[in-house]
Design an enzyme around this catalytic site. Structure first.
Site, PDB file in Angstrom:
ATOM      1  N   HIS A  83     -22.543  -8.248-126.060  1.00  9.61           N
ATOM      2  CA  HIS A  83     -22.101  -9.028-127.223  1.00  9.61           C
ATOM      3  C   HIS A  83     -22.925  -8.715-128.469  1.00  9.61           C
ATOM      4  CE1 HIS A  83     -25.075 -12.262-126.002  1.00  9.61           C
ATOM      5  NE2 HIS A  83     -25.105 -12.482-127.301  1.00  9.61           N
ATOM      6  N   ASP A 219     -23.333  -8.422-119.256  1.00 10.50           N
ATOM      7  CA  ASP A 219     -23.444  -8.453-120.716  1.00 10.50           C
ATOM      8  C   ASP A 219     -24.530  -7.483-121.219  1.00 10.50           C
ATOM      9  OD1 ASP A 219     -23.415  -9.092-123.385  1.00 10.50           O
ATOM     10  OD2 ASP A 219     -23.451 -11.254-123.089  1.00 10.50           O
ATOM     11  N   SER A 677     -30.733 -12.792-127.684  1.00  4.76           N
ATOM     12  CA  SER A 677     -29.728 -12.043-126.949  1.00  4.76           C
ATOM     13  C   SER A 677     -30.145 -10.582-126.842  1.00  4.76           C
ATOM     14  CB  SER A 677     -28.380 -12.117-127.664  1.00  4.76           C
ATOM     15  OG  SER A 677     -27.824 -13.381-127.483  1.00  4.76           O
TER      16      SER A 677
HETATM   17  N1  ARG Z   1     -23.479 -17.504-125.802  1.00  4.21           N
HETATM   18  C1  ARG Z   1     -24.054 -16.197-125.924  1.00  4.21           C
HETATM   19  C2  ARG Z   1     -25.116 -16.175-127.001  1.00  4.21           C
HETATM   20  O1  ARG Z   1     -24.971 -16.782-128.015  1.00  4.21           O
HETATM   21  C3  ARG Z   1     -23.064 -15.170-126.275  1.00  4.21           C
HETATM   22  C4  ARG Z   1     -22.225 -14.794-125.161  1.00  4.21           C
HETATM   23  C5  ARG Z   1     -21.129 -13.871-125.566  1.00  4.21           C
HETATM   24  N2  ARG Z   1     -20.061 -14.003-124.626  1.00  4.21           N
HETATM   25  C6  ARG Z   1     -18.909 -14.604-124.903  1.00  4.21           C
HETATM   26  N3  ARG Z   1     -18.070 -14.819-123.952  1.00  4.21           N
HETATM   27  N4  ARG Z   1     -18.599 -14.965-126.125  1.00  4.21           N
HETATM   28  O2  ARG Z   1     -26.089 -15.490-126.870  1.00  4.21           O
END
Ligand code: ARG
Length: 767
Positions: A83, A219, A677
């Site tokens: 992501h 991811d 992230s």
């Molecule tokens: N919630 C995660 C973050 O902010 C991002 C994950 C991305 N995946 C998704 N399905 N949108 O780090």
């Protein structure tokens, strides 16, 4: 107070867990070092952070300023989240060659894909400059003067630190303006895409699983940093070579068990752990629901067009994901602020603070106004919160056309100003200098123009004008309906007068007339460079007026502005004093500073938890869960056939765990937030064991109050990453580049108390 104390004491005796709150500054690790050793760290402080020798910190990068990445080979290979690489992956995708959907792994350097706008930034060093900054401030300054002075002196310090170097530097405020640190960085701008799994692996579970455990998402994505042939940071050039980093992380195939030490390094963006009870109330009642209501609408508009057309689906994939991510975040934060009784917890802290302040006259003099100022500030700005969210979320970030107009106009303004300066300078220059002065300015003009042209191309590359027209109409109509007239941008009045307040008709006219609704006209506007004409364009007018409302805090009404300014001053000062007072009140507690996009380290242990009464969540997931969740009829769970076959055949090779299963994700009680992230999860020996990518639903309030029993980091197990690279994508070239560690002693495990899962309890206050 007493009652709480005995509660806390009883709690400690029964449950010897350790609270892992804290995103610590690498420079100050000596404060945590002994504790980290106790839990399994085997590296020396010098191996973690050193300015003169290569150390672990040299393998950590800020990825594009919005995520984290880590160096995992001696050839500058970078690991981050899928992501985080999403925008880049999307930008290389077309309907004919859709690498978002298929995935992509370069089999040689030549196949790696350049990304002109992407950079990575290494931390060269950091330094405590609190003394220097505070010495230039005085108690009689207003908060606004104080901040102005901080930025002046901060810039001086940064300039001095980078004199005669190619480095960038900045000074950042910590603990709400009580401490200041200098950060010196080296930035690399040739960063190429090396590999990404298909979206059905990298985003498996989609928005349904987002922010939740248990998880089965791969991811991750991979990039490579290139340098000039002599090893220096350089813009993209064909002759550039893979970077030779100071340090890269070895990759461990030994896996994780409950209780294992983990540390996470990276660039967390922002937390608000010193937020007052007033702030919590504002978040729950005003800020969060407003963001959610606008984003609900934006997602609906985008989805309608994305479902209709494959090209639009690719063009808007990244925009959609960004809106959806923090849409769900704010839903979760509100829910968990309530579930976890954060308001009540803040009241307890504030009561203790008042007691402590009132016990001594000197303290009273210094701190008694802190909470009153905060209370008054929130009372004054509460009525403007919704308007402020609207001007940003529905106005500037609603449709794309207004912000684009605003930026284009700024470019033209600076072009015109440069032209005027050129005239003057040429006139004043000595005769024999005139030509060279003119040449200098012409180069500047050409640069501005090229920048504008690039921004036109970028804007229209991922653009659907029908979608954007519909977006403009919908978001502005909602803004108009839900926000009082005194907080509207000026052009709303014209929409009332000329379009009967119908924003659909208005949007049709804007898109009909504006030069910024299609690429051809925008290019013509660039050739014309007519400032007067540009300024009259609807896109530019909307952009400028929305910016004016945004800058002034949600309104342009003079009287309201004065009230808001005063409130802002009070709020800044209130938090500065409250934070300083809290730290003075508990001198033995090592308070961590809020995240502010500077490099941090957080540590903890791998651990399961109870999300609800009688429900137990184990610490790791396996590929069995992919089989369970897989559904070819649901795009969020449509796992690739090839992956399902590999799983069915248990073809896991060296990536299987001791039970012969393929590990996928795991959780640990480290303290991370957005910006982390892509961060490396590192074991006690400094080896990579995972890549952090999310937080868990039950602790979505964690940016405001760390939930010591519930809060978990969600990471992809590095063995799943390597399995996908090797067995799924067949990219042996990448596996061969890594420094793999297998077997060896596992001594670091026995030193630790496992984090036992703790039933959530409201009593876990005040720690
Ligand atoms: N919630 C995660 C973050 O902010 C991002 C994950 C991305 N995946 C998704 N399905 N949108 O780090």
């Amino acid at each position: 107070m007493k009652k709480l104390f005995s509660f806390a004491l009883a709690f400690c005796l029964v449950l010897p867990t350790f609270a892992n709150e804290g995103m610590w500054l690498p420079l100050l690790l000596n404060r945590n070092y002994a504790d980290m050793q106790k839990y399994g760290l085997q590296l020396t402080p010098e191996q973690l952070y050193s300015v003169n020798n290569s150390s672990l910190k040299d393998a950590i990068v800020s990825f594009g300023g919005f995520c984290t990445g880590e160096v995992i080979s001696s050839n500058g290979l970078i690991l981050t989240n899928h992501h985080c690489g999403y925008g880049a992956i999307q930008s290389h995708s077309t309907v004919e060659d859709n690498i978002l959907e298929k995935g992509f792994f370069a089999k040689s350097y030549a196949e790696e894909k350049p990304n002109p706008d992407l950079f990575v930034r290494f931390l060269v060093r950091m330094e405590d400059v609190t003394g220097k900054v505070l010495a230039s401030l005085s108690d009689t300054m207003s908060e606004t003067e104080r901040q102005r002075q901080v930025s002046v002196i901060g810039k001086q310090i940064a300039d001095e630190a980078t004199k005669d170097t190619e480095y960038d530097a900045n000074v950042r405020s910590f603990y709400h303006g009580n401490e200041f640190y200098l950060f010196v960085y080296e930035t690399y701008r040739d960063v190429r895409l090396v590999g990404a799994p298909p979206e059905s692996v990298g985003k498996f579970g989609g928005d349904t699983d987002n922010w939740m455990w248990p998880r089965h998402t791969g991811d991750f994505s991979m990039f490579r940093v290139y340098t000039s042939p002599d090893g220096k940071p350089a813009a993209y050039a064909e002759e550039n070579i893979p970077m030779k980093p100071k340090h890269h992380l070895p990759v461990s195939l030994n896996g994780v068990q409950e209780g294992d030490f983990t540390m996470v390094w990276g660039y967390p963006g922002s937390t608000d752990r010193y937020l007052s009870s007033f702030g919590v109330k504002q978040a729950i009642n005003l800020y969060n629901p407003t963001v959610v209501e606008i984003r609900d609408l934006k997602l609906k508009v985008m989805k309608t067009y994305m479902d209709k057309d494959p090209a639009t689906r690719i063009a808007y994939a990244s925009k959609y994901a960004q809106v959806a991510n923090y849409w769900k975040y704010y839903i979760g934060q509100t829910e968990q602020l309530k579930n976890n009784n954060v308001y009540a917890k803040k009241l307890v802290i504030e009561e203790d603070f008042r007691d402590w302040v009132n016990r001594e006259p000197a303290r009273k003099k210094k701190y008694s106004s802190a909470l009153t100022m905060l209370e008054e500030a929130y009372k004054a700005n509460d009525p403007y919160v919704k308007g402020k969210v609207y001007v940003l979320e529905a106005g500037l970030l609603g449709s794309d056309i207004a912000l684009f107009g605003y930026r284009f106009n700024r470019g033209v303004e600076s072009y015109k100003a440069t032209e005027a300066a050129m005239k003057k300078a040429v006139k004043e220059a000595a005769k024999e200098e005139k030509e060279s002065v003119k040449g200098e300015y012409e180069a500047k003009l050409a640069k501005i123009k090229a920048g504008l042209e690039a921004s036109i191309q970028e804007h229209f590359k991922d653009y659907n004008a029908d979608l954007d027209r519909d977006m403009l109409a919908n978001t502005l109509q909602l803004y108009y309906n839900n926000i009082p007239a005194a907080q509207h941008p000026e052009f709303f009045e014209e929409v009332e007068d000329d379009f009967d307040g119908d924003f659909y008709r208005f949007a049709a006219e804007v898109f009909e007339e504006s030069e910024f609704s299609n690429q051809e006209d925008a290019m013509e506007a660039l050739e014309d460079m007519k400032l007067k004409k540009v300024r009259k364009d609807w896109a530019v007018r909307m952009g400028n007026e929305l910016i004016a409302v945004y800058r002034s805090g949600g309104t342009t009404d003079e009287a309201a502005l004065a009230v808001l300014d005063a409130a802002e001053d009070k709020q800044e000062k209130g938090y500065r004093l409250f934070t300083a007072g809290l730290r003075e009140m508990n001198p033995d507690k090592n308070y961590a500073p809020d995240a502010n996009s500077t490099m941090r380290m957080t540590y903890g242990t791998v651990g399961s938890y109870y999300p609800r009464d009688a429900v137990f969540y184990a610490h790791s997931t396996t590929a069995k869960g992919i089989e369970e969740k897989a559904d070819p009829n649901d795009f969020e769970f449509n796992a690739p056939d090839k992956l399902l076959k590999l799983i069915a055949n248990k073809n896991f090779g060296q990536y299987a765990n001791a039970e012969g299963e393929l590990p996928v994700c795991f959780i640990h009680n480290t303290d991370i937030t957005g910006g982390n992230s892509g961060s490396p999860v590192i074991n006690g020996k400094g080896e990579l064991i995972g890549c952090a990518f999310d937080g868990n639903w039950e602790a979505m309030s964690g940016d405001i109050f760390f939930e010591k029993d519930l809060q978990r980091t969600i990471s992809v197990d590095v063995r799943y990453i390597l399995f996908i690279v090797d067995k799924y994508a067949g990219a042996k070239n990448i596996i061969n580049e890594l420094t793999l560690v297998k077997g060896g002693d596992q001594d670091n495990r026995k030193a630790m108390d496992p984090v036992k899962a703790v039933e959530p309890s409201v009593e876990a206050l005040n720690n």
